[in-house]
Design a protein around this motif. Sequence first.
Motif: not given
Length: 291
Positions: A290, A106, A102-103, A145-146, A111-112, A57, A114
Amino acid sequence: SQGGNRCQSFTFAFNIKTSRASENLNMEAELHYALERKELELYYQPKINLETNLIFGAEALVRWNHPTMGRIAPHQFIPLAEETGLIKPIGEWIINRACRQTKAWHNAGLDFLTIGVNLSGVQFKQSDLFHKITQILFNSSLEPQYLELELTETILIENIKINIQRLNLMKKIGVQIALDDFGTGYSSLSYLQQFPFDTLKIDASFIRNIDSNEVNAVITKTIIEMAHKLGLKVVAEGVETKAELKFLRECKCDIMQGFLFSRPLIARDFKNLAFDNIKSTAKNYNPNHKH
Ligand code: C2E
Ligand code: MG
Ligand code: MG
Ligand code: MG
C-alpha cells in the motif's frame, strides 16, 4: 463597450473573430450533446513509484470523440465548457467515471491504485462541488484517499482564504490534493505551506532535458528537496527520456509520469499494463503493498 468618442478599425480582426465565433458556436452546439451521445471518454496515464517501479495510480485525462471533428483535446473544449456552464455536468461525469473505474480496478485486485482528477477553475468554484464529490465517493464506494484532485496555482490564487477553506473541507473527508503544473503559475513558495497539498507535480517544462539543461536541473532538484522538507510527495510530469528518469531517481523524486513509461491509455489497456507491471516487478512485489 470601450466608451464613446473613439475610432477603432477592426476589419481584419473582425473576420478572424467571426470565423472563430462560428466555429465555437458549432462546437458549443455539439458539446451540448456530447454527454448524452456518450462522446466523452477518459484516458488514464500511469504514474510510477520510482522506488518500487510499480504503478502507483493514474491520471484521468478527458477526450471528446466527435463523429466528424475527430478526437478533441481537453484544452480545445474545457474552456468552452467553462464559458457555457457545461463544465458542471461534464465535470461531474468525469469525477464519477474516474471513481467508478478506479473502484472496478480495486475490485479486480489492483486495490492500491489512486486516481488523479483535474479540476478546472469554474468547476472548483461551484458551491456544491464538495457535496457532489462526497456523493460520488459514496455511490461508487471508492475510499476517498484514493482520489486525488489536481489543481493549478492560477485557480487557487484568487480568493486564497476561501480556497484554503474549500480544500480543507475536501481534506476532511480524506481526499488528496495535488498542485498541478508547479512552476508555471505565480509559484509563490508561501502557498505551498498555506494550502493543504499532499502532492506537488513539477511541470513538464522543467523536466525537459534535466540531464543536460543546467537551469532545469537546478530548479527541479531544488523543488524536490524543498517539497520533501515540507512533507509533500513529488511527481515529475512529462518524462520522455531515460536520461531524464535517471536524473529524477538521483534527485529522489517519488513518482514519474510521462510518455517514456506510457501515453494515456483507455481503461482496458491501463488495466492490462498494471497487471503486466506487477508481474514484471514480481520479485519485489508485496501483495499487501500500500502507499
Ligand atoms: P495536465 O493535468 O498537466 O495533464 C498532463 C498533460 O500532459 C496531458 O495532456 C498528458 O497527455 C500530457 N503528457 C503526459 N506525459 C507527457 C509526455 O511525456 N510528453 C508530452 N509532450 N506530454 C505529456 P492532455 O491530456 O492533453 O491534457 C492537457 C491538460 O488539459 C491537462 O494538463 C489538464 O490541465 C487538462 N485536462 C485534461 N483532462 C481534464 C479533465 O478531465 N478535466 C479538466 N478540468 N481538465 C482536464
Ligand atoms: Mg493534471
Ligand atoms: Mg500538469
Ligand atoms: Mg496542464
